[in-house]
Structures are given as C-alpha cells and as structure tokens.
Scaffold this motif. Structure first.
Motif, PDB file in Angstrom:
ATOM      1  N   SER A   1      56.913  65.264 -55.744  1.00  0.00           N
ATOM      2  CA  SER A   1      56.750  66.574 -56.388  1.00  0.00           C
ATOM      3  C   SER A   1      56.037  67.550 -55.468  1.00  0.00           C
ATOM      4  O   SER A   1      56.399  68.734 -55.387  1.00  0.00           O
ATOM      5  N   LYS A   2      55.052  67.030 -54.751  1.00  0.00           N
ATOM      6  CA  LYS A   2      54.303  67.882 -53.831  1.00  0.00           C
ATOM      7  C   LYS A   2      55.170  68.308 -52.651  1.00  0.00           C
ATOM      8  O   LYS A   2      55.162  69.481 -52.245  1.00  0.00           O
ATOM      9  N   LEU A   3      55.943  67.375 -52.086  1.00  0.00           N
ATOM     10  CA  LEU A   3      56.813  67.705 -50.957  1.00  0.00           C
ATOM     11  C   LEU A   3      57.882  68.717 -51.363  1.00  0.00           C
ATOM     12  O   LEU A   3      58.281  69.567 -50.556  1.00  0.00           O
ATOM     13  N   LYS A   4      58.326  68.612 -52.623  1.00  0.00           N
ATOM     14  CA  LYS A   4      59.344  69.547 -53.115  1.00  0.00           C
ATOM     15  C   LYS A   4      58.748  70.850 -53.649  1.00  0.00           C
ATOM     16  O   LYS A   4      59.488  71.720 -54.124  1.00  0.00           O
ATOM     17  N   LYS A   5      57.415  70.940 -53.593  1.00  0.00           N
ATOM     18  CA  LYS A   5      56.702  72.150 -54.042  1.00  0.00           C
ATOM     19  C   LYS A   5      57.035  72.497 -55.498  1.00  0.00           C
ATOM     20  O   LYS A   5      57.279  73.647 -55.852  1.00  0.00           O
ATOM     21  N   GLU A   6      57.024  71.467 -56.352  1.00  0.00           N
ATOM     22  CA  GLU A   6      57.408  71.659 -57.748  1.00  0.00           C
ATOM     23  C   GLU A   6      56.237  72.039 -58.654  1.00  0.00           C
ATOM     24  O   GLU A   6      56.448  72.378 -59.819  1.00  0.00           O
ATOM     25  N   LYS A   7      55.019  71.933 -58.153  1.00  0.00           N
ATOM     26  CA  LYS A   7      53.825  72.232 -58.958  1.00  0.00           C
ATOM     27  C   LYS A   7      53.823  71.416 -60.248  1.00  0.00           C
ATOM     28  O   LYS A   7      53.720  71.945 -61.352  1.00  0.00           O
ATOM     29  N   GLN A   8      53.939  70.115 -60.083  1.00  0.00           N
ATOM     30  CA  GLN A   8      53.948  69.209 -61.223  1.00  0.00           C
ATOM     31  C   GLN A   8      52.831  68.192 -61.101  1.00  0.00           C
ATOM     32  O   GLN A   8      52.387  67.848 -60.004  1.00  0.00           O
ATOM     33  N   VAL A   9      52.416  67.699 -62.259  1.00  0.00           N
ATOM     34  CA  VAL A   9      51.389  66.664 -62.358  1.00  0.00           C
ATOM     35  C   VAL A   9      52.053  65.378 -62.829  1.00  0.00           C
ATOM     36  O   VAL A   9      53.001  65.408 -63.620  1.00  0.00           O
ATOM     37  N   THR A  10      51.560  64.258 -62.353  1.00  0.00           N
ATOM     38  CA  THR A  10      52.000  62.946 -62.840  1.00  0.00           C
ATOM     39  C   THR A  10      50.815  62.273 -63.516  1.00  0.00           C
ATOM     40  O   THR A  10      49.709  62.280 -62.977  1.00  0.00           O
ATOM     41  N   ALA A  11      51.038  61.701 -64.686  1.00  0.00           N
ATOM     42  CA  ALA A  11      49.984  60.989 -65.415  1.00  0.00           C
ATOM     43  C   ALA A  11      50.325  59.510 -65.467  1.00  0.00           C
ATOM     44  O   ALA A  11      51.459  59.134 -65.761  1.00  0.00           O
TER      45      ALA A  11
END
Length: 669
Positions: A145-155
C-alpha cells in the motif's frame, strides 16, 4: 513485574462527545450482531451441528470498533474471536455458516474451518493456527500500500499469548524500520488458553514493548466501544497521512473457554464476576437507554431483525449439499494454474559464470516485472554476500531493492503480504541453511494458501546452498528435501548458467511459491555461453546430457558435474545422464523412459541418502518400471552426518568417490 490479568474498572466511562445518534446506534448493532450469532452457535454446538467454537463473547467492542474505524478497502487480519470483523464487513451470514460447516458456499471449499480463511472481496485475511505469521503478512500488505501510495492502513490482531512468538517481534521490528502503516492490535484477555498473563510476560503492559521498537503505543479499554472506535479512527486517519506502525493493547477479558470444550474452571470466580459487570454490550445498551438514543422497542426490533437473518441463513446452509470428495479437484487446487509462456533464447550469447547468469536473469526479470520487490540481508548497497544484486540499488531504487533486518520468518511473511496485494517478491536467503528460521511461513502459509482459499503466493525464495567450499555445518546444507515433500511448493535446482537464467525468469512468471536452489560451489566455477536476451525454460523438463543404453544416471545440482567428471574418466561407460533441473514438478516421464531403455539406474544427490529426494525417485521407479529393471535401484548421497568444515572431512562426507564405486559396481551387477 506483571502478576495479574487485566483488571476491570468499576464501570465503563462513555464519552458521547461529537457522535451522532445514528453512529451511536450503528456501533451498538455492530456489537449486537456477532453476540447474537455466537449465542446461536453455542446452541448448535450443544446439538452437535457444528464441531468447534472459539468464543469472543465479552470482546465484541474491539472487533466492531476497529472494523468500523477502517475504510472498506483497507485490509484487516483478524483472529478466531473477531467475528465482528466479518459481520461488519457485511459478509453474507450463509457464507460464514457454510464455512463453519465445511460446505461449498464457504470460502475454503471445505478444506479449512472456522476463521482460517481469507477473502479478497471483503479485504479480510484470516489466521492460521500458528498465529504469529499473520503479523508479518500485515507488514507486506502495508508495504505494498505504501509503495503504491494508496494512503491505506492495515490492521492485524493477535492475543496476548501470541506476543510471545518470535513472529510478533520480527513483524514489529520490520514495520518500525520501514515505517509501515500497520495497526498491531493486541487483545489482552487475560489467558492464553489456561495460562495467565503472569506466566506469559513480565512487563506491566504489553504496550510498553513498543518503546523498544521506536513505536507509538496506546492502552485502550477494550470493552468501551466509543473509546475503541474514536482512538482507532483518529490513529488510522493520522497514519494514512504519516505512515508508521502503532501498537494497541486492548484490555478485555474472555468470558468463555479458549474453545468451548476447555471450559473456564482455571479462572477465579471473582474475576469472572467482576468482568461480567463490564460486559461491553450490556453497559453500552444501558448508556444508550440513559441518553435516550435507544428505546426498548427499537432494541427489540434490532434483535428480531438479526435473529431472523440468522435463521434464514441457517436454512440456506442446512439445505446445501455436503461437499463430495473429487480427487481431481483436490489435486488441481494445490497450485494455481500457470500457462508457461516461452520466450526463446536468441543467438547472441556471452560466456557467463553461474552467478552472473543468475544476476542477469534477476535483473531482466526486474525490468520486465515492475511490481517485483527484492528483499534480503545486505542485498542493497552491499549487493548481497555473493554480489548477485550488485548495482541493482542504483538501477531499481530503494523501494524495490530492500535490505532487511535479520528475520527470515518475518520477511517471508512480508513477501506473502505483497502477493496478497498483487505484487511479486523475491526473498534471498543469505544461505539456504537459514531458511530454518523462516520454515513455518514457507510450509504452512505460502504452500497452503492457494489450496485453502485460492490466494496465490507469488514469491521466489533464492537458496544459496551446498558443500565443497569449507563452510561447515551451518552454511553448506542442500535441504531441498525439506520442501519437495510439501504440497504447494515448486523447487528448482539448476546446474548450469543457461538453465539458471531461463528457469529463474520462469520462476518470476509463475504465480506459485518457488524455492530456487543455487549451489555456491558452482557460482564461480562453471561457465557457459548464455543468450543475452530475456528467455525462459519450462519447469518439469529434465535435460539429457549424455545418451546411452547401459545405465541411467539421475542427478541434479553439483551431482551433475560429479557425474560428468566420472563419465569423462570412464569413456567406455555408455550412460543416459539426466539433469533433473526442477525437483517439483519432477520429470518422471524422462526418468521412466530412460530406465525402461537401460534397465539399470543410479540416483545421485548431495544430500544424505535417508529421507532425500533420491529415495522418492527410487520408489517411483520401483512402482512404474519394476519389470524393466535388471538390477536394484541404487541411491548415492552424502554421509549421514552434518556437513563438516575441514577439507579432508568434507571430501569424505560428499559422495563423489562413492558414486564412481557404486556406478561401476552396478554396471557389473
């Protein structure tokens, strides 16, 4: 020193703050639905209609609050007490019930039970029984998600018992070093099965462990739905803009047994009584009554709707046929289907060593697959201990060529997480021996994911291996047999530069997990003309290096070169020499065809004989070619000892001299 389980406070202090009445009611229903489902499941368990149940009664606020605080396209990795994650992602109840009864409408075709499944549709990645690996998988999802610059969180969830596993520490360290937006959610419910927290850890709070990793941490009342939801919502919003891991310790309690059969006799009665007073649903219901947000009539309506939904879903599942065994389906689902695409070698070649061919193939695969990420110890600036990735950092950048901490298990799990997000990865084991530190996620996660719930594990693990270089017991093993017996893994073991480059390129095209063995003694000693262009070679096709009618020699890796040297010393021997090249899939037809022609076969491997691949090949030949044999099948391998260090001992350990003796003996049988 921690000597007690999490302690309940007198009462839950709800802070209504800015919450709308609609949101307050949404949070109530989010907890109520899993509670009512659980109560029904406990009835069905007593009736023998389901086989096992892991109760989350008393912990509903955590799963509900975290899930509602997340965006719908953000991944959650729950445990077996997090029913609220599944219900609040709106999975149809009949599919959940079907999963629990092992029916086809579930998520694993009856191949796994309870919450041991994932679903890309609902962005939920379920646990495996080993608990710890999902923490590292969350790292991989967050990295993608970070590499794709998606601004997402994983729980990702774990219990207080799971924090004792090495995977927990590896995952936190990786997430911290790489600034990964992962919410590590610890449900501290007092007991790991029957073992209290006083026998699990000695820090006062598990959240304090975050300091050692340079991480932010929070301790949260896990029975207070408003505190859970508000805290996680604010943290998630912040982490999307400022990626970083956060450790959350939710203080709660497990009101039933680890699973229903275990009971709760080991829990002091007064502790159960105190925590019962802090039930997250009863307390919140009373709060909503007192605030005039919820009426008894509305509460009855909610309960009626949920119970009707449960009963309707149960009817659907009860009418669904039981899964019938189909051998073809079972075997076909071990690997994801892969249509090999041939890229032909061109005429322009250059002489390369084995190590150079591997490096060239890796570079060309990186150029071809823009979503391929390389991970391993010292592989970036240093270029790896064997310099295979030297110069890669400058060409492909730090995001795609990543030095890792020394944590094989966590990095293999991270690779799995990247695959879940649709990316490819390579993990370089500095030495094949070190895979033992990451064995569990290879054989229990990567190998089983596609069979269990059709999730590919698009991971290549490079395995520098082999003796003959004076590296001793911990840097010299040829441990391919650890993996050839594990369904779901492909195993490649080239002996020549040409094969190594073509097979490595194929490994990156194949969506299944591949272990790619590279013999260290061959790295700089074997040269060959290798096409300069990008080309591939198919898996499961042995190479016939010599044609003969007297005897069949089957081998791979360094054994190929020992066999060639022996045949050079004995030009009168008329032998078929097969280089297997790939061990899983295995080219059995080439073996059988040769044995039926020659009537004699000797199998040479570097690994010690007992339990090695040669034993399985010998058994296959006995099954398929018995009537064609003119002599017993002969296996030759190294001594039944660890690999020794000194040159004289290592020479005696390896089977080179014994192979020549056994070959001549078999010819004269």
């Amino acid at each position: 020193m921690n000597t007690h389980s999490p302690q309940p406070s007198e009462m839950i202090a709800y802070q209504k703050q800015h919450f709308s009445n609609d949101r307050l009611l949404e949070l109530y229903k989010a907890m109520l639905k899993p509670r009512l489902i659980e109560e029904k499941m406990l009835v069905l368990l007593r009736q023998g209609r389901i086989s096992k149940w892991f109760s989350g009664i008393g912990q509903e606020a955590i799963a509900a609050g975290v899930t509602l605080a997340m965006k719908y396209d953000e991944y959650i990795l729950p445990m077996h007490r997090n029913l609220g994650v599944f219900t609040n992602r709106n999975i149809p109840l009949h599919r959940l019930f079907s999963q629990w009864q092992g029916k086809a409408s579930g998520f694993t075709k009856g191949r796994d039970r309870s919450f041991h499944f994932g679903t890309q549709e609902y962005k939920i990645i379920g646990m495996i029984s080993h608990l710890g690996p999902q923490l590292g998988v969350a790292d991989g999802i967050a990295l993608a998600s970070k590499l794709k610059k998606e601004k997402q969180v994983t729980a990702v969830f774990t219990g207080e018992g799971g924090t004792s596993e090495g995977d927990f520490h590896e995952a936190l360290n990786i997430a911290s070093v790489w600034d990964l937006p992962v919410l590590f959610c610890i449900e501290n419910n007092g007991y790991g099965l029957s073992t209290p927290t006083s026998e699990q850890y000695r820090c006062e709070y598990l959240a304090h462990r975050a300091k050692g990793y340079g991480m932010e941490a929070h301790i949260i009342d896990g029975n207070n739905i408003l505190e859970v939801y508000k805290t996680v919502s604010e943290l998630a919003e912040s982490m999307r803009e400022n990626p970083r891991p956060v450790l959350l310790e939710f203080q709660t309690f497990r009101m039933r047994g680890h699973e229903e059969a275990s009971g709760t006799k080991y829990v002091p009665a007064e502790l159960m009584e105190e925590w019962a007073k802090k039930d997250p649903i009863d307390n919140y219901q009373n709060f909503l009554f007192s605030e005039g947000v919820l009426s008894e009539e509305l509460d009855k309506e909610y309960r009626k709707e949920i119970k009707e939904e449960i009963e309707e879903a149960l009817k659907m599942v009860n009418s669904e046929a039981i899964i019938e065994f189909d051998e073809r389906n079972e075997l076909n689902d071990v690997f994801e289907g892969f249509e090999y695409q041939e890229f032909a070698p061109e005429s322009e070649t250059e002489e390369l060593r084995l190590i150079d061919a591997i490096s060239q193939g890796l570079r060309q695969s990186m150029q071809r697959h823009q979503d391929l990420v390389l991970m391993g110890q010292d592989i970036a600036e240093y270029g790896g201990v064997f310099k295979i990735t030297e110069g890669f950092l400058e060409e492909f950048g730090k995001d795609r060529v990543r030095n890792t901490p020394i944590c094989e298990s966590g990095i293999v799990e991270t690779a799995m997480g990247l695959s879940i997000k649709g990316m490819k990865s390579m993990v370089e084991m500095q030495f094949a021996d070190f895979i033992s530190s990451g064995f569990n996620p290879v054989v229990n996660y990567l190998a089983k994911s596609y069979y269990r719930w059709a999730q590919r594990a698009d991971v290549v693990i490079r395995m520098p291996c082999g003796a003959g270089v004076g590296a001793g017991p911990f840097h010299s093993q040829t441990n391919e047999a650890w993996f050839t017996k594990t369904p779901g893994l492909k195993v490649v073991y080239p002996a020549f530069p040409y094969d190594a480059k073509g097979l490595l390129n194929t490994a990156f095209n194949d969506p299944n997990p591949v272990l790619f063995f590279e013999h260290k003694a061959l790295y700089r000693s074997i040269r060959q003309e290798v096409p300069k262009n990008y080309y591939t070679l198919p898996f499961g096709k042995a190479a016939k290096l010599r044609e003969g009618s007297d005897i069949t020699i089957v081998t791979f890796g360094a054994g190929v070169h020992w066999a060639l040297k022996t045949l050079e010393n004995h030009p009168d021997i008329n032998a078929d020499l097969l280089d297997l090249r790939t061990l899983q899939p295995l080219d059995t037809e080439a073996i059988f065809e040769s044995v039926r022609k020659t009537g004699k076969v000797i199998i040479l491997q570097e690994d010690s004989v007992f339990g090695g691949l040669a034993s399985d090949i010998a058994a296959l030949i006995a099954d398929e070619c018995f009537e064609s044999l003119d002599a017993p099948v002969k296996r030759v391998g190294s001594l039944e000892t660890p690999v020794p260090f000194s040159a004289a001992l290592e020479e005696g350990y390896l089977p080179k001299a014994r192979f020549e003796k056994e070959l001549l003996s078999l010819l004269h049988y």
